[in-house]
Design a protein around this motif. Structure first.
Motif, PDB file in Angstrom:
ATOM      1  N   SER A   1       0.833  -1.206   0.000  1.00  0.00           N
ATOM      2  CA  SER A   1       0.000   0.000   0.000  1.00  0.00           C
ATOM      3  C   SER A   1       0.869   1.257   0.000  1.00  0.00           C
ATOM      4  O   SER A   1       0.549   2.242  -0.676  1.00  0.00           O
ATOM      5  N   PHE A   2       1.993   1.215   0.735  1.00  0.00           N
ATOM      6  CA  PHE A   2       2.903   2.372   0.746  1.00  0.00           C
ATOM      7  C   PHE A   2       3.502   2.607  -0.640  1.00  0.00           C
ATOM      8  O   PHE A   2       3.570   3.754  -1.113  1.00  0.00           O
ATOM      9  N   ILE A   3       3.925   1.539  -1.299  1.00  0.00           N
ATOM     10  CA  ILE A   3       4.496   1.671  -2.647  1.00  0.00           C
ATOM     11  C   ILE A   3       3.453   2.192  -3.620  1.00  0.00           C
ATOM     12  O   ILE A   3       3.752   3.014  -4.493  1.00  0.00           O
ATOM     13  N   PHE A   4       2.202   1.734  -3.476  1.00  0.00           N
ATOM     14  CA  PHE A   4       1.149   2.216  -4.374  1.00  0.00           C
ATOM     15  C   PHE A   4       0.946   3.720  -4.218  1.00  0.00           C
ATOM     16  O   PHE A   4       0.847   4.446  -5.209  1.00  0.00           O
ATOM     17  N   PHE A   5       0.899   4.199  -2.978  1.00  0.00           N
ATOM     18  CA  PHE A   5       0.663   5.626  -2.744  1.00  0.00           C
ATOM     19  C   PHE A   5       1.831   6.489  -3.213  1.00  0.00           C
ATOM     20  O   PHE A   5       1.628   7.545  -3.799  1.00  0.00           O
ATOM     21  N   THR A   6       3.050   6.060  -2.941  1.00  0.00           N
ATOM     22  CA  THR A   6       4.217   6.910  -3.196  1.00  0.00           C
ATOM     23  C   THR A   6       4.807   6.691  -4.588  1.00  0.00           C
ATOM     24  O   THR A   6       4.837   7.612  -5.413  1.00  0.00           O
ATOM     25  N   ALA A   7       5.290   5.485  -4.841  1.00  0.00           N
ATOM     26  CA  ALA A   7       6.008   5.232  -6.094  1.00  0.00           C
ATOM     27  C   ALA A   7       5.106   5.308  -7.317  1.00  0.00           C
ATOM     28  O   ALA A   7       5.566   5.657  -8.410  1.00  0.00           O
ATOM     29  N   PHE A   8       3.832   4.987  -7.162  1.00  0.00           N
ATOM     30  CA  PHE A   8       2.917   4.983  -8.303  1.00  0.00           C
ATOM     31  C   PHE A   8       2.052   6.243  -8.358  1.00  0.00           C
ATOM     32  O   PHE A   8       2.156   7.036  -9.293  1.00  0.00           O
ATOM     33  N   ALA A   9       1.222   6.441  -7.353  1.00  0.00           N
ATOM     34  CA  ALA A   9       0.244   7.536  -7.391  1.00  0.00           C
ATOM     35  C   ALA A   9       0.919   8.906  -7.351  1.00  0.00           C
ATOM     36  O   ALA A   9       0.755   9.730  -8.256  1.00  0.00           O
ATOM     37  N   PHE A  10       1.720   9.174  -6.316  1.00  0.00           N
ATOM     38  CA  PHE A  10       2.309  10.505  -6.155  1.00  0.00           C
ATOM     39  C   PHE A  10       3.353  10.803  -7.225  1.00  0.00           C
ATOM     40  O   PHE A  10       3.456  11.932  -7.698  1.00  0.00           O
ATOM     41  N   LEU A  11       4.129   9.797  -7.601  1.00  0.00           N
ATOM     42  CA  LEU A  11       5.138  10.022  -8.638  1.00  0.00           C
ATOM     43  C   LEU A  11       4.483  10.376  -9.965  1.00  0.00           C
ATOM     44  O   LEU A  11       4.944  11.276 -10.686  1.00  0.00           O
ATOM     45  N   ASN A  12       3.393   9.705 -10.295  1.00  0.00           N
ATOM     46  CA  ASN A  12       2.673  10.035 -11.522  1.00  0.00           C
ATOM     47  C   ASN A  12       2.037  11.422 -11.450  1.00  0.00           C
ATOM     48  O   ASN A  12       1.943  12.124 -12.460  1.00  0.00           O
ATOM     49  N   MET A  13       1.607  11.816 -10.253  1.00  0.00           N
ATOM     50  CA  MET A  13       1.069  13.168 -10.081  1.00  0.00           C
ATOM     51  C   MET A  13       2.152  14.210 -10.342  1.00  0.00           C
ATOM     52  O   MET A  13       1.912  15.223 -11.016  1.00  0.00           O
TER      53      MET A  13
END
Length: 283
Positions: A225-237
């Motif tokens: 869940s941490f990787i999803f929020f940071t590496a995927f969601a926030f990085l794409n933002m």
């Protein structure tokens, strides 16, 4: 007056050197806008960067002296280039309103100070390293990229703040549950933040996960869940914001160029006025 109109007026003033410039200023204006001159300056900047790399190796005293002479020659070339750009500027009062002109001038002036054999020798070497950044002020595409990053900072700030909140929450959870498993990685909030940064960058993060899973089998959900929020969601933002601002900058530049190309220059207006006067005299 809109931002585009102001920018177009500014570019119009730069595109019409025939109005109010002396022959020397007009000649320097033509030199500073010459593609060969720009390529020559870019070549000198690249050569200066190669010299910085060469100075990091052990060379003979003769070679070192030769490199010092070349460094002086490069500094003189940069000084002449700044002088040409300043004299060829149609509106000299606005020359230092451009941050890139201020940066270039500062780098060149500091390079002229003889501080190699003083306590400020490290500063002199740093200034020569930063001369490579002058490539940004020479190449328009690089300037657009840097300007886009600067303009995106306010929006990126909110994303970074939200990312820090997520980091802090997960670090607190990790410290609470995993500190007894590995105090080196989860002993306190600060260390946990570093561990989570390691997880976000995928640096051997599975070793960290399997270590906690030996005690808490469901701890994999914590990491995923941490990787999803940071590496995927926030990085794409972050990427989306930067790309969006970059597209806006490119569109603004295109609108300015189109607006400038549609407006007649002062020389064309004078020619049309002369034709009208000739027609009136015939009548």
């Amino acid at each position: 007056m809109t931002k585009i109109e102001k920018s177009s007026d500014k570019q119009n003033n730069e595109l019409k050197p025939e109005s109010g410039l002396s022959s020397l200023e007009r000649r320097f204006y033509e030199i500073r806008n010459n593609k060969i001159f720009e390529l020559f300056v870019i070549g000198i900047i690249i050569f200066s960067a190669l010299m910085i790399g060469a100075n990091s190796y052990e060379v003979s005293p003769t070679t070192l002296q030769f490199l010092s002479v070349l460094d002086i020659a490069i500094t003189v070339i940069f000084l002449v280039e700044i002088i040409i750009r300043f004299i060829g500027e149609p509106n000299k009062k606005r020359f230092f309103h451009n941050a890139w002109n201020v940066f270039d001038t500062f780098i060149v002036l500091v390079s002229l100070i003889p501080i190699e054999d003083s306590e400020l020798a490290i500063l002199g070497r740093l200034v020569r390293i930063f001369r490579v950044l002058r490539m940004v002020s020479i190449i328009p595409e690089l300037r657009i990229l840097i300007n886009s990053l600067i303009k995106a900072l306010p929006q990126l700030g909110y994303v970074m703040l939200l990312m820090f909140i997520i980091f802090y929450i997960y670090a607190a959870i990790g410290t609470t549950f995993f500190a007894n498993i590995n105090p080196t990685l989860w002993g306190d909030i600060a260390v946990s933040l570093l561990t989570l940064f390691r997880v976000m960058t995928f640096e051997d993060w599975t070793d960290v996960m399997y270590e906690t899973m030996a005690v808490y089998p469901l701890s994999w959900s914590f990491y995923l869940s941490f990787i999803f929020f940071t590496a995927f969601a926030f990085l794409n933002m972050v990427i989306g914001i930067v790309v969006n601002v970059l597209e806006q900058e490119r569109q603004l530049e295109a609108d300015i160029e189109n607006k400038v190309s549609e407006q007649p220059t002062l020389l064309e207006l004078k020619e049309e006025l002369a034709e009208i006067k000739a027609l009136l005299k015939k009548q």
